[in-house]
Design an enzyme around this catalytic site. Structure first.
Site, PDB file in Angstrom:
ATOM      1  N   ALA A  81      61.278  26.174  45.336  1.00  0.00           N
ATOM      2  CA  ALA A  81      61.331  25.194  43.249  1.00  0.00           C
ATOM      3  C   ALA A  81      63.187  24.733  43.585  1.00  0.00           C
ATOM      4  CB  ALA A  81      62.261  26.754  43.281  1.00  0.00           C
ATOM      5  N   SER A  90      69.363  24.982  48.150  1.00  0.00           N
ATOM      6  CA  SER A  90      69.681  25.562  48.969  1.00  0.00           C
ATOM      7  C   SER A  90      69.269  24.686  50.573  1.00  0.00           C
ATOM      8  CB  SER A  90      68.888  26.964  48.533  1.00  0.00           C
ATOM      9  OG  SER A  90      68.570  27.119  50.058  1.00  0.00           O
ATOM     10  N   TYR A  93      60.599  29.768  46.860  1.00  0.00           N
ATOM     11  CA  TYR A  93      61.967  29.731  47.087  1.00  0.00           C
ATOM     12  C   TYR A  93      62.047  27.995  47.324  1.00  0.00           C
ATOM     13  CZ  TYR A  93      67.167  30.173  46.866  1.00  0.00           C
ATOM     14  OH  TYR A  93      68.386  30.028  46.960  1.00  0.00           O
TER      15      TYR A  93
END
Length: 244
Positions: free
Chosen positions: A158, A142, A155
């Protein structure tokens, strides 16, 4: 020999689009992993079969090492002529919130699925790929893992962890003709972004729109193909120019 591709979190969104592309454009027998949404997974498989592709459903939680080993082990035993050439680590969840209020569960569950899930699934297959002297490992990360995003410390951590793993593993397995790359989407129109203010966020994107899951799948499909053989250890941004 049945050449297969495994896509984790393959029942919806980017995962679904990837499953369809790998089956139809590259001709892989697609193993559609999902955790709980039986209806969505069945729908994904139906799309593939209606288009003339082949696939099957594998239900397991990527963060649960025993489930991963049991389900993939059973599949391997039942498909002795099958070989998984492509692994797409797409499964992930977001539990957003400011770090000061982040619970231990919100921290660990996000890391368990994205980072531990990458380990559990990839580690199961890695020796098989090495023996076969061919493979494509593609990790969906991402923009948050590349630059960090406020409100997504868990997030971002990770996905950044998976990026580091991508670069390191690529160096370990390159001599056996196995490539390891990461794809870092920005704002993509999926279930995960449906509650976002698209009109407002689009102002941040130079291309002035959200991306489509099919566009991410096209990139994954290229990285899964033999055309990408000299690309490894890379993180490829697909975000409309918002960050590069």
């Amino acid at each position: 020999m049945m050449k297969s591709a495994l896509v984790t979190g393959g029942s919806r969104g980017i995962g679904r689009a990837v499953c369809q592309k790998l089956a139809i454009e590259l001709g892989y027998h697609v193993l559609i992993n999902y955790k709980g949404n039986d209806a969505a997974a069945t729908e994904t498989l139906a799309y593939i079969q209606a288009a003339g592709g082949s696939g099957e459903l594998l239900k397991f939680d990527v963060s649960n090492a025993k489930e991963v080993t049991d389900v993939l082990g059973t599949w391997s035993e039942q498909n002795t002529d099958g070989i998984v050439e492509v692994i797409v680590n797409n499964a992930g969840i977001a539990k957003d919130g400011l770090f000061m209020w982040m619970t231990p569960e919100d921290w660990s569950s996000v890391l368990q699925i994205s980072l531990q899930g990458f380990y559990n699934v990839t580690n199961f297959f890695i020796q098989k790929l090495l023996r076969n002297r061919y493979g494509r490992i593609i990790n969906i990360v991402s923009i948050s893992g590349v630059k960090g995003t406020a409100g997504q410390v868990n997030y971002s951590a990770a996905k950044a962890g998976v990026i580091g793993a991508t670069k390191a593993l690529a160096q370990e397995v390159a001599k056996r003709n196995i490539t390891v790359n990461a794809v870092a989407p920005g704002f993509i129109r999926t279930d995960m972004t449906q509650d976002m203010d698209e009109k407002e966020l689009t102002k941040m994107v130079p291309l002035n729109r959200f991306g489509e899951a099919e566009e991410v799948a096209d990139l994954v499909c290229f990285l899964a193909s033999k055309k990408s053989g000299y690309i490894t250890g890379e993180v490829i941004n697909i975000n409309g120019g918002i960050y590069s």
